[in-house]
Design a protein around this motif. Sequence first.
Motif, PDB file in Angstrom:
ATOM      1  N   GLY A 294       4.495   0.024  -1.606  1.00  0.00           N
ATOM      2  CA  GLY A 294       3.684   0.617  -2.505  1.00  0.00           C
ATOM      3  C   GLY A 294       3.778   0.177  -3.815  1.00  0.00           C
TER       4      GLY A 294
ATOM      5  N   TRP B 126     -12.701   3.368   4.025  1.00  0.00           N
ATOM      6  CA  TRP B 126     -13.379   1.754   4.472  1.00  0.00           C
ATOM      7  C   TRP B 126     -14.453   2.045   5.304  1.00  0.00           C
ATOM      8  CZ3 TRP B 126      -9.451  -2.653   5.446  1.00  0.00           C
ATOM      9  CH2 TRP B 126     -10.111  -3.781   5.504  1.00  0.00           C
TER      10      TRP B 126
ATOM     11  N   GLU C 145       4.670   1.707   4.607  1.00  0.00           N
ATOM     12  CA  GLU C 145       4.015   0.807   5.341  1.00  0.00           C
ATOM     13  C   GLU C 145       4.425  -0.435   6.194  1.00  0.00           C
ATOM     14  OE1 GLU C 145       0.592  -2.626   4.073  1.00  0.00           O
ATOM     15  OE2 GLU C 145       1.202  -1.240   2.479  1.00  0.00           O
TER      16      GLU C 145
ATOM     17  N   GLY D 238       0.571  -1.168  -0.006  1.00  0.00           N
ATOM     18  CA  GLY D 238       0.102  -0.139   0.114  1.00  0.00           C
ATOM     19  C   GLY D 238       0.841   1.363   0.014  1.00  0.00           C
ATOM     20  N   GLY D 239       1.951   1.359   0.422  1.00  0.00           N
ATOM     21  CA  GLY D 239       2.779   2.546   0.546  1.00  0.00           C
ATOM     22  C   GLY D 239       4.159   2.384   0.839  1.00  0.00           C
TER      23      GLY D 239
ATOM     24  N   TRP E 161      -6.511   3.357  10.211  1.00  0.00           N
ATOM     25  CA  TRP E 161      -7.839   3.293   9.876  1.00  0.00           C
ATOM     26  C   TRP E 161      -8.910   4.261  10.668  1.00  0.00           C
ATOM     27  CZ3 TRP E 161      -8.797   2.492   5.150  1.00  0.00           C
ATOM     28  CH2 TRP E 161      -8.371   1.736   4.422  1.00  0.00           C
TER      29      TRP E 161
ATOM     30  N   TRP F   1      -2.725  -0.638  10.925  1.00  0.00           N
ATOM     31  CA  TRP F   1      -3.966  -0.468  10.964  1.00  0.00           C
ATOM     32  C   TRP F   1      -4.652   0.517  12.214  1.00  0.00           C
ATOM     33  CZ3 TRP F   1      -8.201  -4.277   9.045  1.00  0.00           C
ATOM     34  CH2 TRP F   1      -7.819  -4.857   7.791  1.00  0.00           C
TER      35      TRP F   1
ATOM     36  N   TRP G 180      -6.021  -9.883   6.303  1.00  0.00           N
ATOM     37  CA  TRP G 180      -5.372  -9.111   5.413  1.00  0.00           C
ATOM     38  C   TRP G 180      -4.028  -8.983   6.194  1.00  0.00           C
ATOM     39  CZ3 TRP G 180      -7.851  -6.145   1.488  1.00  0.00           C
ATOM     40  CH2 TRP G 180      -9.217  -6.121   1.719  1.00  0.00           C
TER      41      TRP G 180
ATOM     42  N   THR H  19       1.878  -1.765  -5.468  1.00  0.00           N
ATOM     43  CA  THR H  19       0.671  -1.959  -6.342  1.00  0.00           C
ATOM     44  C   THR H  19       0.355  -0.676  -6.818  1.00  0.00           C
ATOM     45  OG1 THR H  19      -0.766  -1.808  -4.443  1.00  0.00           O
ATOM     46  CG2 THR H  19       0.140  -3.755  -4.737  1.00  0.00           C
ATOM     47  N   ALA H  20       0.734   0.461  -6.783  1.00  0.00           N
ATOM     48  CA  ALA H  20       0.351   1.835  -7.058  1.00  0.00           C
ATOM     49  C   ALA H  20      -0.123   1.779  -8.419  1.00  0.00           C
ATOM     50  CB  ALA H  20       1.275   2.896  -6.497  1.00  0.00           C
TER      51      ALA H  20
END
Length: 200
Positions: free
Chosen positions: A34, A78, A24, A20-21, A71, A67, A124, A36-37
């Motif tokens: 990251g 989300w 992360e 994700g970053g 989050w 998280w 996850w 997947t960006a």
Amino acid sequence: MRKIIVLSMISLDGVMQAPGGPKEDQSNDFKFGGWTALFGDEVYGNAVKKELQPADYLLGRKTFEIWEDYWPKHADIWPGINDGNKYILSKTRKKSDWKNSNFIETVSDIKRLKASEGLDIQVWGSSELVHLLLKNDLVDELKLKIHPILLGKGKQLFDDNAHPSGFTLTENTVTTTGVILASYKRAGDIKTGNAGETIK
């Protein structure tokens, strides 16, 4: 009985770390956070949106702490994540200010959770937890996003200790950026035979 569903973004060589970053998860000097960006498109986005429907969550401590910091401040991305029950496998953490966070310690605790009434349980991240679940044959479904990239090193979705298991492909599609979205359902033990023979 509830289903345990593992959702994971992975590279072709099975790396799942820090999709994700950049910040992360930099453990073990991982340099490609990251990754997947560049692979998002409408198909990918719709698949993620579907996966963000209400559920309960089973997490390893390290993923939970990522998280826990992020989050509660981003529930607009989300919806429902703060209200979902979060079960964290940890021998060191006992409590959190993040609501609906519950700490468990053993595989037996996971089995009791799976046998209870409630929503399906999503996993996850949490590579070490996933390895433990696969070792104990506790995964009912795998929802994988397989990206056309080799990362070389990093935390792996699978290790050498998984319980030998058969799975059936239940859904699949390919995004415009070449990501394979594949869902697999647990389908009993492995059957073997000679190549070219029909296995019954």
